[in-house]
Structure formats: structure tokens, C-alpha cells
Design a protein around this motif. Sequence first.
Motif, PDB file in Angstrom:
ATOM      1  N   PHE A  40       0.808  -1.195  -0.041  1.00 55.12           N
ATOM      2  CA  PHE A  40       0.133   0.017  -0.003  1.00 55.12           C
ATOM      3  C   PHE A  40       0.772   1.206  -0.031  1.00 55.12           C
ATOM      4  N   PHE A  41       1.834   1.223   0.733  1.00 50.75           N
ATOM      5  CA  PHE A  41       2.782   2.316   0.915  1.00 50.75           C
ATOM      6  C   PHE A  41       3.543   2.636  -0.272  1.00 50.75           C
ATOM      7  N   LEU A  42       3.777   1.516  -1.182  1.00 46.97           N
ATOM      8  CA  LEU A  42       4.693   1.684  -2.210  1.00 46.97           C
ATOM      9  C   LEU A  42       3.884   1.757  -3.539  1.00 46.97           C
ATOM     10  N   LEU A  43       2.385   2.114  -3.417  1.00 44.15           N
ATOM     11  CA  LEU A  43       1.704   2.427  -4.473  1.00 44.15           C
ATOM     12  C   LEU A  43       2.032   3.870  -5.250  1.00 44.15           C
ATOM     13  N   PRO A  44       2.304   4.627  -4.566  1.00 50.47           N
ATOM     14  CA  PRO A  44       2.948   5.982  -5.249  1.00 50.47           C
ATOM     15  C   PRO A  44       3.879   5.688  -6.163  1.00 50.47           C
ATOM     16  N   LEU A  45       4.907   4.780  -5.644  1.00 47.78           N
ATOM     17  CA  LEU A  45       6.002   4.435  -6.364  1.00 47.78           C
ATOM     18  C   LEU A  45       5.755   3.769  -7.543  1.00 47.78           C
ATOM     19  N   LYS A  46       4.714   2.883  -7.710  1.00 44.14           N
ATOM     20  CA  LYS A  46       4.145   1.874  -8.644  1.00 44.14           C
ATOM     21  C   LYS A  46       3.669   2.773  -9.644  1.00 44.14           C
ATOM     22  N   LYS A  47       3.026   3.827  -9.396  1.00 49.03           N
ATOM     23  CA  LYS A  47       2.244   4.822 -10.183  1.00 49.03           C
ATOM     24  C   LYS A  47       3.687   5.530 -10.968  1.00 49.03           C
ATOM     25  N   ILE A  93       5.949  14.811 -23.243  1.00 53.24           N
ATOM     26  CA  ILE A  93       6.253  14.231 -21.944  1.00 53.24           C
ATOM     27  C   ILE A  93       5.459  14.890 -21.026  1.00 53.24           C
ATOM     28  N   GLN A  94       4.427  13.816 -20.270  1.00 54.40           N
ATOM     29  CA  GLN A  94       3.586  14.392 -19.026  1.00 54.40           C
ATOM     30  C   GLN A  94       4.355  14.490 -17.936  1.00 54.40           C
ATOM     31  N   LEU A  95       4.608  15.248 -16.892  1.00 54.31           N
ATOM     32  CA  LEU A  95       4.879  15.301 -15.574  1.00 54.31           C
ATOM     33  C   LEU A  95       4.363  14.469 -14.668  1.00 54.31           C
ATOM     34  N   LEU A  96       4.942  14.031 -13.620  1.00 60.46           N
ATOM     35  CA  LEU A  96       4.210  13.226 -12.546  1.00 60.46           C
ATOM     36  C   LEU A  96       3.607  14.256 -11.773  1.00 60.46           C
ATOM     37  N   GLU A  97       2.557  13.601 -11.091  1.00 62.96           N
ATOM     38  CA  GLU A  97       1.647  14.340 -10.326  1.00 62.96           C
ATOM     39  C   GLU A  97       2.520  14.548  -8.753  1.00 62.96           C
ATOM     40  N   GLU A  98       2.831  15.444  -8.346  1.00 61.40           N
ATOM     41  CA  GLU A  98       3.455  15.542  -7.125  1.00 61.40           C
ATOM     42  C   GLU A  98       2.815  15.205  -6.037  1.00 61.40           C
ATOM     43  N   PRO A  99       2.953  14.493  -4.905  1.00 64.00           N
ATOM     44  CA  PRO A  99       2.342  14.197  -3.565  1.00 64.00           C
ATOM     45  C   PRO A  99       2.006  15.375  -2.815  1.00 64.00           C
ATOM     46  N   ILE A 100       1.096  15.324  -2.031  1.00 64.91           N
ATOM     47  CA  ILE A 100       0.596  16.648  -1.228  1.00 64.91           C
ATOM     48  C   ILE A 100       1.734  16.862   0.081  1.00 64.91           C
ATOM     49  N   LYS A 156       5.262  16.685   2.013  1.00 65.36           N
ATOM     50  CA  LYS A 156       6.739  17.168   1.590  1.00 65.36           C
ATOM     51  C   LYS A 156       7.686  16.089   2.140  1.00 65.36           C
ATOM     52  N   ASP A 157       7.473  14.825   1.842  1.00 60.74           N
ATOM     53  CA  ASP A 157       8.289  13.736   2.364  1.00 60.74           C
ATOM     54  C   ASP A 157       9.349  13.088   1.277  1.00 60.74           C
ATOM     55  N   GLU A 158      10.013  12.088   1.369  1.00 59.62           N
ATOM     56  CA  GLU A 158      11.012  11.587   0.438  1.00 59.62           C
ATOM     57  C   GLU A 158      10.426  11.374  -0.875  1.00 59.62           C
ATOM     58  N   LEU A 159       9.133  10.863  -0.887  1.00 60.65           N
ATOM     59  CA  LEU A 159       8.534  10.294  -2.184  1.00 60.65           C
ATOM     60  C   LEU A 159       8.374  11.795  -2.849  1.00 60.65           C
ATOM     61  N   HIS A 160       8.044  12.789  -2.211  1.00 61.45           N
ATOM     62  CA  HIS A 160       7.678  14.208  -2.916  1.00 61.45           C
ATOM     63  C   HIS A 160       8.993  14.567  -3.385  1.00 61.45           C
ATOM     64  N   GLU A 161      10.257  14.254  -2.995  1.00 61.73           N
ATOM     65  CA  GLU A 161      11.469  14.820  -3.609  1.00 61.73           C
ATOM     66  C   GLU A 161      12.028  13.977  -4.673  1.00 61.73           C
ATOM     67  N   LEU A 162      11.523  12.537  -4.472  1.00 57.68           N
ATOM     68  CA  LEU A 162      11.960  11.810  -5.579  1.00 57.68           C
ATOM     69  C   LEU A 162      10.989  12.220  -6.752  1.00 57.68           C
ATOM     70  N   THR A 163       9.743  12.790  -6.752  1.00 55.46           N
ATOM     71  CA  THR A 163       8.933  12.906  -7.757  1.00 55.46           C
ATOM     72  C   THR A 163       9.284  14.414  -8.384  1.00 55.46           C
ATOM     73  N   VAL A 164       9.872  15.303  -7.519  1.00 56.64           N
ATOM     74  CA  VAL A 164      10.118  16.493  -8.170  1.00 56.64           C
ATOM     75  C   VAL A 164      11.461  16.265  -8.689  1.00 56.64           C
TER      76      VAL A 164
END
Length: 435
Positions: free
Chosen positions: A171-178, A192-199, A201-209
Motif C-alpha cells: 500500500f505504501f509503495l503504490l505511489p512508487l508503482k504509479k 512528456i507528461q510530468l508526474l503528479e507531485e504528492p501533497i 513534503k516527504d522523500e517521495l515528494h523529493e523523488l517525484t520533483v
Amino acid sequence: MKKHSPYPFYTSIRFRFGLLFNCLLILFLSAIIFLMYGKVKLAFENNFILRLSTGATSLLQKTSVNPVTLALPQADERFLLTYDNTIRTDTLFNNLPSGRDFMTDSIQKNSKDWRIRKSKKLETGGTLTIVYALPAGNYNTSIQQLQSLLLIYIPSAIIISIITGYFLSGFFLLPLKKIIKKANHTDLTASIQLLEEPIFKDELHELTVALNRMLERIDHQSQLQNAFFAAASHELRTPLSNMLTELQTTAAAESSAQLIKNQVEEVQRLKKLVDNFLLMSRLKAKNVPVNKTRISIAELCMEIMERMQNEAYEHKLRFMLHVSPTDEELFVSADKDHLSIILGNLFSNCIKYSVADTVIRVDLLKQDGIVLTIQNETELVISDVKSLQEQFTRVENYKEGFGLGLWIATRLGEINDIRLALNYHDSVFRAVLHM
């Protein structure tokens, strides 16, 4: 044929995430369980000791010496009752399995029975002492049942935590799967379509940015690449078409001289393109040697302007050089070939883009070093002048060139400690070299 991963499942991020969650959960549960076990065991022990103390105190209160009166033991009670009158010690009652037992400690804990020792001063001056024992079977049974419960609970908790950790990690890795799914469907055939940034500001947000920045760079490079191929096809097709047409149409001897002249110009044009490609690849690979020498910048400018005088004349342009101070020769330390390419590219751009019947002004000043300014009047509208220093970037609606000249000039300037700055204002384009 689909290739399977050579790595086992336990190297996956999901398994590692689940294992980490499982370990943390087990540690947390184990700490709680052992804390509760210690408290429950201590409560059982204190309750048994209280029962011993109450039984011993009750027997002492019911016992008298003159006349000798004592209470009979219950079915599970064992005790040794003695009277010490300082002269001798008399045993009043004893049904302990081990016979006489005058314990040194107040409480004795055995696996079969627990014993407590208590004394009471009598009015006669003597001391009445009792060693009271109760079987510890019920206590031991309760502790064993508690231990058995823990032995069942802990493995169950481990199994539950492993299963829970595995599915929670999924469940926690669902954003990573996306992100992975988005990456698998991203190519250069469409925008190229950019990824939707998480709400959050955690490590996943930094990865997406970071991935979005990478996608923007890829998209930018893709656009530059497309522009390059479009320009390359046009630039290479034009001289080849001209050469082929002239070779096919020439028949008379009187046209041979002009034909050869045209072919030489086209070959020189192709050679310049190939030389730029080669220099670009060497600059990217940082494989361009620098041989700095002492160069008179005014003489080098004059030399290049004389070489390009005919081309400027054909475009109805002329050069004007202004040097200050006039009584001092200005020298710079740089690679002469590199500096010649830089100036040649800058002068060539001025000739291409200048308005006819205008002047290409060259100002050479000594001011906090040596500053060389090349400016020309142009009809082009340049919205982002700094972007011209990027590779394959050309002025819109202008079909000549690959957009490499200013990029090469900038890179060669950097390795020679020369800074190139571009400026555009009121139809005047300026290239400033700080040396």
C-alpha cells in the motif's frame, strides 16, 4: 522472449519494506509482551507471598505457650513452630517435609513450596518463631500457562506482522508503482507528461520533483534534438542539391569555372558543418586541449575581419574597430585557434543577421581586464537571448545554421577563462567577451 530478473524476491523493495516494518513491529510487541509478563509474574509472586505472610501471622496469633495452645494446619499447610526462652528452644509443632528448618532469610522460594519465617515476642520474655510453607503448585501452573500463552502469541504475532507488513508495504509503495508505470509509458514519440507531485513534503515528494526535473530536461533535449535533425536535413540537403543540379546542367566549357567555384563554396560549407559537429563532440567529451599563448587581441580581430571582408561586402556591411586606450597594445592569454573560432563565429552571426547598409561595431576596451564588444543592428526579434548559448538553439523563423556557433563559442570561452555574455535591446544585438 521475456527475461526474468536474476535477483530473488527478497531483494525487492516491497519485501525489504515489509521486513523492516515487521522487525519494528516485532520489537515493539516484544517489548510490550515482556513488560506485561514481568508485571503479571510479579503480581502472582506478591499475591503468593501475601498469602504466606497472612497464614504465618494467623498461626502466631492463635498460638500460646502457657498452656500450650496452637491451631491445627489446614490440608495444604506445613509449618515448624518453635519457642525460645533464652535457655533452650522447644519445638511445638513440625510437619515440614524436610524436618527442622530455621531459615536465615525471611522468604525462601522453592519449586515445590515457598516458605516464610516470622517471629513474635511473648510477655514471658521468650520468642515464638514459625516457618510457614505452602505448596507452589498453583503459582507454578499459572506461570507455565502464561509462558505457554506467550509461546503461542509471539509466533502468531510474527506471522501476522509479516503478512501485515507485506501488504502495508504494498500500500505504501503504490505511489512508487504509479511512478514506475508512468516511466514505462513515457517515450519521445509524444510530449512528456510530468508526474503528479504528492501533497506531503516527504522523500517521495523529493523523488517525484527530481524525476519531473529529469523529464523536463529530457523533453528539452528531445526538442533540441528534433530541431537539430530538422536543421541538419535542411543544411545538408541544400549544398548537395546545388552540387547535383550544377553537375547535371553543366555542359559547356565556359561554365566550368563558375561550376567549380560553386562546388568549392558548397564543399567548404559542408566542411564547416562537419568541423562543428566534431568540435561539439570533443567539447562534450572534454577532450579539447588548450595551448595558451600571448595574443594581441586587436591584431587577431583585424585578421579575422579582413578574412571575412568579402562576405560582409556581399551583405552590404562593413566593420568598424575602436580600441581604447589607443597608445597601448592589448594582450590576452588564450589558445589562438580557440579564440579565432570564437571571434569567427561571432562575426559570422553578425554578417548573417545584420540589417543591410549598417555597421558591425567592434569595441576593444581595457577595463577590469580586457572587454571586447561586438554589436550589430538586426531585424530579428529575440525573446530569450540567453537560450542562444544552448546547443541547437536558433532564432525562430531563421532557417540557416544548426544553432551551434554561440554554443561552441561559449564552451571554448569557458575552457580559456573567457566569459561570453549576450544582450539584445532595441534591435541591437551585443556579444561581450570578458578576458
